[in-house]
Design a protein around this motif. Structure first.
Motif, mmCIF file in Angstrom:
data_model
loop_
_atom_site.group_PDB
_atom_site.id
_atom_site.type_symbol
_atom_site.label_atom_id
_atom_site.label_comp_id
_atom_site.label_asym_id
_atom_site.label_seq_id
_atom_site.Cartn_x
_atom_site.Cartn_y
_atom_site.Cartn_z
ATOM 1 N N TYR A 128 0.823 -1.216 0.000
ATOM 2 C CA TYR A 128 0.000 0.000 0.000
ATOM 3 C C TYR A 128 0.857 1.266 0.000
ATOM 4 N N ALA A 171 1.248 1.342 -3.668
ATOM 5 C CA ALA A 171 0.012 1.387 -4.456
ATOM 6 C C ALA A 171 -0.743 2.701 -4.299
ATOM 7 N N VAL A 183 -1.749 4.901 -7.544
ATOM 8 C CA VAL A 183 -3.122 5.167 -7.972
ATOM 9 C C VAL A 183 -3.371 6.669 -8.074
ATOM 10 N N GLY A 196 -4.383 8.729 -11.445
ATOM 11 C CA GLY A 196 -5.576 9.561 -11.459
ATOM 12 C C GLY A 196 -5.279 10.990 -11.868
ATOM 13 N N GLY A 240 2.217 3.896 -12.984
ATOM 14 C CA GLY A 240 1.421 3.220 -11.973
ATOM 15 C C GLY A 240 1.814 1.771 -11.774
ATOM 16 N N LEU A 268 -4.908 -2.884 -11.105
ATOM 17 C CA LEU A 268 -5.092 -1.507 -11.564
ATOM 18 C C LEU A 268 -6.215 -1.360 -12.586
ATOM 19 N N ILE A 320 -9.605 -0.203 -11.348
ATOM 20 C CA ILE A 320 -9.478 1.175 -10.866
ATOM 21 C C ILE A 320 -9.440 2.140 -12.044
ATOM 22 N N LEU A 321 -8.732 1.746 -13.114
ATOM 23 C CA LEU A 321 -8.685 2.564 -14.324
ATOM 24 C C LEU A 321 -10.083 2.757 -14.903
ATOM 25 N N ALA A 325 -8.342 -4.179 -5.365
ATOM 26 C CA ALA A 325 -8.739 -3.061 -6.219
ATOM 27 C C ALA A 325 -9.872 -2.265 -5.586
ATOM 28 N N LEU A 372 -8.624 0.131 -2.956
ATOM 29 C CA LEU A 372 -7.905 1.296 -3.497
ATOM 30 C C LEU A 372 -8.808 2.240 -4.290
ATOM 31 N N MET A 373 -10.001 1.789 -4.660
ATOM 32 C CA MET A 373 -10.859 2.578 -5.545
ATOM 33 C C MET A 373 -11.235 3.976 -5.046
ATOM 34 N N ALA A 382 -9.387 6.814 -6.614
ATOM 35 C CA ALA A 382 -9.529 7.117 -8.040
ATOM 36 C C ALA A 382 -10.136 8.491 -8.292
#
Length: 252
Positions: free
Chosen positions: A8, A11, A15, A19, A33, A50, A53-54, A200, A203-204, A207
């Motif tokens: 993390y 990450a 992220v 973004g 990324g 990822l 999230i993308l 994912a 982590l979202m 975004a």
């Protein structure tokens, strides 16, 4: 879900950087990324985490630039990218990621060098079906294989010198389409498992934060510095790709 705190530590900034890039600031740096996350986990797993999230970032970006994109360019680029993705899927077991990264990095550096050594030339190339078809296909292929679709896209789009917001909007729509097209092949190759999808989801929330930061910064930058920043980004990304590819090949 991945529980390693070092993951993390890599990450979260990864992220946010992706973004901010997708929001229209520091265009091209989003390619960093996966390499950042790959400091802790495998590049393939980083890519699988990822991608969802993308897709969320793409939705936020589409809303932010919903009225500002160049449809004629997209009509050329998106179908070509779909062909490139198909080629990447069919050759997934044959193509080594570092070789693709090396080629893309060299192309990016050559393209950036042409800009830095020829800035005073008058005129800008317009849309071209042959060129757009070729670079769109390359962008689709490299996005699928090495998550490096940005440099080929920029090779075609940046010389057109579109209004900076129109350029970013076109990039957002193009990569939204590319990422959607990549989902079925990724599923077929088994890149989405419970661990990756759960990670994912965690982590979202980052975004939309990254996207809106990028949008805000984008509107603060005048046109000419924006394009210089884009080409600087292409240069740095090219160096990074070549370095990573050569290091991987030496280590292998």
């Amino acid at each position: 879900m991945i529980e390693d705190p070092w993951f993390y530590a890599a990450a979260i900034p990864a992220v946010l950087i992706v973004g901010i890039s997708k929001g229209g600031f520091a265009a091209g740096f989003g390619i960093l990324g996966v390499p950042l996350m790959a400091l802790v986990i495998s590049p393939l797993q980083a890519a699988a985490i990822l991608l969802p999230i993308l897709l969320l970032m793409d939705v936020v970006g589409l809303w932010a630039y919903r009225r500002q994109f160049d449809m004629p360019n997209l009509r050329i680029l998106v179908p070509a990218a779909a062909i490139g993705i198909l080629i990447g899927w069919l050759t997934a077991s044959l193509v080594r990621e570092e070789h693709v990264a090396l080629i893309v990095g060299i192309v990016a550096l050559a393209f950036a060098a042409d800009f830095w050594t020829g800035q005073k030339r008058e005129g800008a190339p317009g849309r071209s079906i042959p060129k757009g078809g070729f670079w769109g296909m390359v962008a689709g292929f490299t996005s699928f294989v090495a998550h490096a679709g940005g440099p080929p896209f920029q090779v075609y789009m940046l010389p057109q010198r579109l209004d900076k917001t129109l350029y970013v909007g076109t990039s957002v729509v193009f990569f939204w389409a590319v990422n959607l097209i990549k989902v079925p092949p990724y599923l077929a190759l088994g890149q989405f498992d419970t661990t990756n999808l759960t990670t994912a989801l965690v982590l979202m929330p980052l975004a939309p934060i990254g996207i809106m930061l990028g949008v805000r910064l984008h509107h603060m930058i005048p046109e000419e510095p924006f394009y210089r920043l884009c080409y600087a980004g292409v240069t740095l990304v090219g160096i990074k790709l070549v370095y990573d590819a050569v290091s991987s090949m030496i280590a292998g």
